[in-house]
Design an enzyme around this catalytic site. Structure first.
Site, short mmCIF file in Angstrom:
data_model
loop_
_atom_site.label_atom_id
_atom_site.label_comp_id
_atom_site.label_asym_id
_atom_site.label_seq_id
_atom_site.Cartn_x
_atom_site.Cartn_y
_atom_site.Cartn_z
N ASN A 122 0.85 -1.18 0.00
CA ASN A 122 0.00 0.00 0.00
C ASN A 122 0.89 1.23 0.00
O ASN A 122 1.78 1.35 0.85
CB ASN A 122 -0.92 0.01 1.23
CG ASN A 122 -1.90 1.18 1.19
OD1 ASN A 122 -1.48 2.34 1.26
ND2 ASN A 122 -3.18 0.88 1.10
N SER B 276 -5.31 -0.61 -2.42
CA SER B 276 -5.82 0.70 -2.07
C SER B 276 -6.94 0.56 -1.03
O SER B 276 -7.78 -0.34 -1.13
CB SER B 276 -6.35 1.42 -3.31
OG SER B 276 -6.67 2.76 -2.99
N GLU B 277 -6.94 1.44 -0.04
CA GLU B 277 -7.88 1.36 1.08
C GLU B 277 -9.33 1.34 0.64
O GLU B 277 -10.20 0.86 1.36
CB GLU B 277 -7.71 2.56 2.03
CG GLU B 277 -6.40 2.64 2.75
CD GLU B 277 -5.41 3.54 2.04
OE1 GLU B 277 -5.15 3.30 0.84
OE2 GLU B 277 -4.91 4.46 2.68
N ASN B 278 -9.61 1.94 -0.51
CA ASN B 278 -10.99 2.02 -0.97
C ASN B 278 -11.41 0.79 -1.78
O ASN B 278 -12.38 0.85 -2.53
CB ASN B 278 -11.24 3.32 -1.74
CG ASN B 278 -10.27 3.52 -2.89
OD1 ASN B 278 -9.09 3.17 -2.77
ND2 ASN B 278 -10.74 4.05 -3.99
N GLY B 279 -10.68 -0.31 -1.60
CA GLY B 279 -11.20 -1.57 -2.13
C GLY B 279 -10.64 -2.03 -3.45
O GLY B 279 -11.37 -2.55 -4.29
#
Lengths: 227, 216, 227, 216
Positions: free
Chosen positions: D24, D47-50
């Site tokens: 990440n 990425s944190e948003n999937g």
């Protein structure tokens, strides 16, 4: 180039040590990694801790592993079945340890391991024998029991298709425990019907992203039918 | 007095499930309820192993080993159904998204305690499955059981003598003799089989029943 | 026949009362239910508690709701942005309460609400200002902070397609907070690009099963472009 | 001595990311690392948003508003990538499935404490995003930052004066002057820019450095 495929179920499980904690996915026959279980039996590791919803059926698969006295302890929600005779016999003889866990708590403890949760409060089993000796707490208007994650060294899962990055998709209710167990083990081994080229799995549809999967074994159709 | 048979009990439970309800039918007797849900109305059956919109048994020869219910019997999926994993299936249960769980029982207490997973026999191998999750999770827990044990004792009791599945969780009891609501002030009889008097039901049951809820 | 579709965004939100807790999904513009937010602004409910990853951008959507002083409190992970001026101004003036939550803890607290978990121990934020005053515990070799679920009265989500049972599928990274918020509210309202016939969504691919969705609103293409 | 510019720093970090790694890249400076990962090797950006398997920026005109990174900039998906929801994205982080998180920083302490989310200024509006999750979750936390503040003070400090993002979480620090490992027994210099002596680096840094790890 990363290619997680492995030549055989035997090769995929060659390094399982004695004393390992091994999750075995599936619910009944659906999603059960039969050939991986057989490879684990052949492999010889002893003193295993097994996590599964049940405790083996009939004489094959997990039941055979238990009959061979390779399982020190089992965590499951429903050991007693009409055909769980190998477990029943060994359990009554004091030859296997049982940790009985309500099915939803079993699933959530596995999920918690994969998700890095240290412990969680669940309402399930509050006020019952299965909560005896456990920490409890009233939060709002409900009573809860504190439960801890179940981590594993290996997870044996069965998927329908995989790609070389280890992305997995399942088929119908054969999904069951597979995705959460895949997330909870240091080394997840997937047996699959088919390994497809990268890009053949729709990114919207991948249920287990490859990050959770270390090894993928394609099981030949002839073997699948024999099982 | 004519006791309801298992099919009649299932039909009686089915009458109380409204269109649009999300429902989990426990293994065994409750599974029969599916056969009596009104055709043509959308009622959503949930299964612990990751199915919403579960349909009836497939015809012989069309069973799919990858499509089974919580009892591991072959089922089908309705058009509009969906699959998901075990943690999500139990999130639906525990998170109070199910309108009804229909469960079998050994005993139910006047407080709504449920015992259905363990006879307490010292040599029994315990098995709980999803029963404890359903007992605490569903918005309404409906119990289906015979009113009396084989030896004639009431399964509706002051306090459960068998180990509990869940405390104060049962909302309504369906037996082969009556339908009884479990409320904070006690057990309210909703209806009884033909030919059974309240007094006779009271005598058979052993714990105090109220008759105010019986339709005239 | 169950048909969860509702004629308009306005009709879908007509019953939101003052003081409601409203989750608004999306991450930036992706998956943001723009027309539902506009309907909420038009609807007039006040003293709202809003759960969103951010605190509004520019002058539209959530920023407009904040500018109209309809938000009493916001829970989010990243309020401060280059164009979060409405929030910034109101916050500095003491006109809005902020609960700052690390993004993963925000997601997990929302998921916990949907999953019936009473509280959970997370390693995130241990030893930081955001854990001050919170219960902590060492479990194994890590330190954890106890966090509680975030329940909502309404969740406003955006999906790509729905059917009349409320099954939802998303598009690419527009999925983000949508599925978990859909599970955490008493009344989840989904705006969608298209409502398809029952059976048009592959059961393997449904991300949010209809059990989590109360109302579905199709947004006309002309409106989507205008937003 | 020639300080590394931002691109050279990114290239230096990229050199240490092996094939097969799940990574990440934090918002800002770390995002640049993507441009220097070896082409033709499979490295998986999260990425944190999937998103897993995030690809480079799309060409102008091919941006998709539904496909953005954690900084809300348009990105692409590699062949073989996958989408999932926010709770699953952070399960990957918190559950220690990421091999590397590369994060920017205001300060790093000798104990590996990280401060990168808040300057501590009383009038600042705080914002944390996913930084705290990444700091505790990734197997290896790599920090990328300039060695010195604009006023010439070391950003590697005895104790962070800014509020912490995570305690004892940083494994390696990449600056425009050096690469430094954070170990239980202290800070080990791994390499330095050309023309910089250990003694000069030590003088600029202010906290004790060890030179045993420097390649001959």
């Amino acid at each position: 180039m990363i290619d997680k495929s492995v030549a055989s179920a035997e090769a995929a499980l060659a390094d399982v040590p004695d004393g390992a904690t091994v999750m075995i996915a599936g619910f009944g026959g659906a999603g059960q990694p039969v050939q991986l279980i057989e490879a684990l039996i052949a492999q010889g590791a002893r003193e295993l801790t097994i996590v599964n919803n049940n405790a083996g059926n009939g004489d094959a698969g997990l039941a055979a592993l238990i009959a061979a006295k390779r399982v020190r302890k089992i965590l499951c929600s429903f050991p007693r079945q009409a055909d769980s005779w190998h477990f029943d016999k060994l359990y009554r003889a004091g030859g296997i340890e049982l940790e009985l866990v309500p099915q939803g708590t079993l699933a959530e403890r596995i999920r918690a391991a994969g998700a890095g949760i240290g412990a969680f409060f669940t309402p399930t089993a509050y006020g019952t024998k299965l909560a005896e000796g456990k920490e409890t707490r009233r939060i709002g208007e409900r009573d809860y029991v504190l439960e801890y994650p179940i981590h594993a060294d290996y997870a044996l899962v069965k998927a329908d298709r995989a790609d070389r990055w280890g992305n997995l998709v399942y088929r119908k209710s054969a999904r069951n425990f597979n995705p959460i167990m895949a997330s909870a083990a240091k080394c997840t081994v997937a047996q699959v019907r088919e390994i497809v080229p990268l890009g053949a799995l729709d990114p919207e549809v991948v249920v287990t992203p490859g990050i959770f999967v270390k090894r993928v074994v394609k099981i030949a159709a002839s073997l699948r039918k024999a099982a | 007095m004519k006791k309801l048979d298992r099919k009649e009990m299932a039909a009686r439970v089915a009458r109380d499930i409204p269109e649009g309800a999300y429902v989990n039918l426990g293994i065994g007797l409750p599974t029969l309820v599916a056969d009596y849900l009104p055709k043509g109305k959308d009622i959503f059956l949930h299964s612990e192993n990751g199915i919403l919109g579960m349909g009836p048994k497939p015809p012989e020869g069309e069973q799919d080993p990858d499509l089974v219910n919580a009892g591991k019997e072959p089922v089908t999926l309705l058009t509009g159904g969906a699959f998901f994993h075990h943690a999500d299936a139990f999130a639906m249960i525990r998170g109070r998204h199910l309108d009804f769980a229909v469960l079998g029982a050994f005993q139910v207490s006047v407080a709504g305690d449920l015992a259905n997973w363990h006879t307490g026999a010292p040599d029994a191998i315990p098995a709980v499955g999803g029963a404890m999750d359903l007992a605490v999770g569903a918005k309404n827990v409906l119990v289906m059981m015979e009113h009396l044990t084989k030896s004639g004792e009431s399964k509706i009791v002051e306090r459960c003598t068998y180990p509990l599945t869940g405390a104060r969780c049962v909302n309504r009891i369906y037996t082969d003799l009556a339908v009884i609501d479990v409320k904070p002030d006690g057990l309210h009889v909703v209806d009884m089989v033909e030919g059974l008097s309240f007094d006779e039901l009271q005598r058979l049951t052993g714990v105090a029943l109220k008759k105010t809820a019986i339709a005239a």
